[in-house]
Design an enzyme around this catalytic site. Structure first.
Site, mmCIF file in Angstrom:
data_model
loop_
_atom_site.group_PDB
_atom_site.id
_atom_site.type_symbol
_atom_site.label_atom_id
_atom_site.label_comp_id
_atom_site.label_asym_id
_atom_site.label_seq_id
_atom_site.Cartn_x
_atom_site.Cartn_y
_atom_site.Cartn_z
ATOM 1 N N TYR A 30 0.846 -1.187 0.000
ATOM 2 C CA TYR A 30 0.000 0.000 0.000
ATOM 3 C C TYR A 30 0.882 1.238 0.000
ATOM 4 O O TYR A 30 2.005 1.218 0.470
ATOM 5 C CB TYR A 30 -1.040 0.011 1.113
ATOM 6 N N CYS A 31 0.384 2.287 -0.626
ATOM 7 C CA CYS A 31 1.109 3.548 -0.789
ATOM 8 C C CYS A 31 2.504 3.337 -1.385
ATOM 9 O O CYS A 31 3.501 3.806 -0.826
ATOM 10 C CB CYS A 31 1.209 4.296 0.532
ATOM 11 N N PRO A 32 2.613 2.637 -2.509
ATOM 12 C CA PRO A 32 3.933 2.414 -3.084
ATOM 13 C C PRO A 32 4.553 3.707 -3.587
ATOM 14 O O PRO A 32 3.847 4.626 -3.992
ATOM 15 C CB PRO A 32 3.662 1.449 -4.244
ATOM 16 N N GLY A 33 5.866 3.762 -3.531
ATOM 17 C CA GLY A 33 6.575 4.940 -4.002
ATOM 18 C C GLY A 33 8.018 4.616 -4.313
ATOM 19 O O GLY A 33 8.554 3.581 -3.905
ATOM 20 N N LYS A 43 8.416 -4.524 2.055
ATOM 21 C CA LYS A 43 8.438 -3.125 2.459
ATOM 22 C C LYS A 43 8.316 -3.001 3.970
ATOM 23 O O LYS A 43 7.457 -3.626 4.587
ATOM 24 C CB LYS A 43 7.287 -2.388 1.778
#
Length: 166
Positions: A30-33, A43
């Site tokens: 979730y919320c990859p960047g 992560k």
């Protein structure tokens, strides 16, 4: 900005020298960047930035302990309930809970948020970086901060009013 990301990555790596921390996008988290921090492909943290004319602010989410699978499932359910995958303006990840883990699950069984804060501040001191950890509360009640917070909140409200209701 990348230089600032590297500084934060370095401080986290110094805080946990036992871990081989890599930075790249973990696409099914979730919320990859671009600056997700991972260990063994999972992560543990994400670094985000916000820019204004006179400032750059970096924020770090570090998954220390707790039910990471539950957090991942909650975000995946949110995306599904919000019908995020049917719109075309933004791209949302298909969250795979196995793509994320916690520092605790990586071998720090009794670690607390306070432990992480202490490790991080030690890393900052080792790099001779000056950090003011005492005047933050004064800033939060200052008239300038209060006015800016109201201005930014209004911007969020105006953006949200433009979102389609599904």
């Amino acid at each position: 900005i990348d230089q600032a990301y590297e500084i934060i990555k370095g401080l986290i790596s110094m805080s946990f020298p036992q871990l081989d921390i890599q930075s790249y996008e973990v696409t099914n988290s979730y919320c990859p960047g671009k600056y997700d921090l991972s260990v063994n492909g999972q992560k543990i943290a994400g670094i985000a930035q916000r820019r204004t004319t006179n400032a750059l602010v970096l924020m770090l989410y570090l998954s220390v302990n707790g039910d990471q699978d539950g957090r991942s499932e909650t975000v995946a359910e949110f995306y599904n309930e919000a019908d995020a995958y049917s719109q075309s303006r933004w791209t949302f990840p298909k969250v795979d809970k196995t793509s994320m883990t916690t520092v605790q699950q990586l071998g720090f069984s009794d670690i607390t948020r306070s432990d992480v804060e202490h490790k991080f501040l030690e890393s900052i001191n080792q790099q001779n970086i000056d950090v003011d950890v005492t005047s933050g509360s004064d800033l939060l009640i200052s008239p300038e901060f209060t006015a800016e917070r109201q201005k930014q909140l209004r911007k969020i409200q105006l953006r949200n009013a433009q979102l389609p209701i599904v």
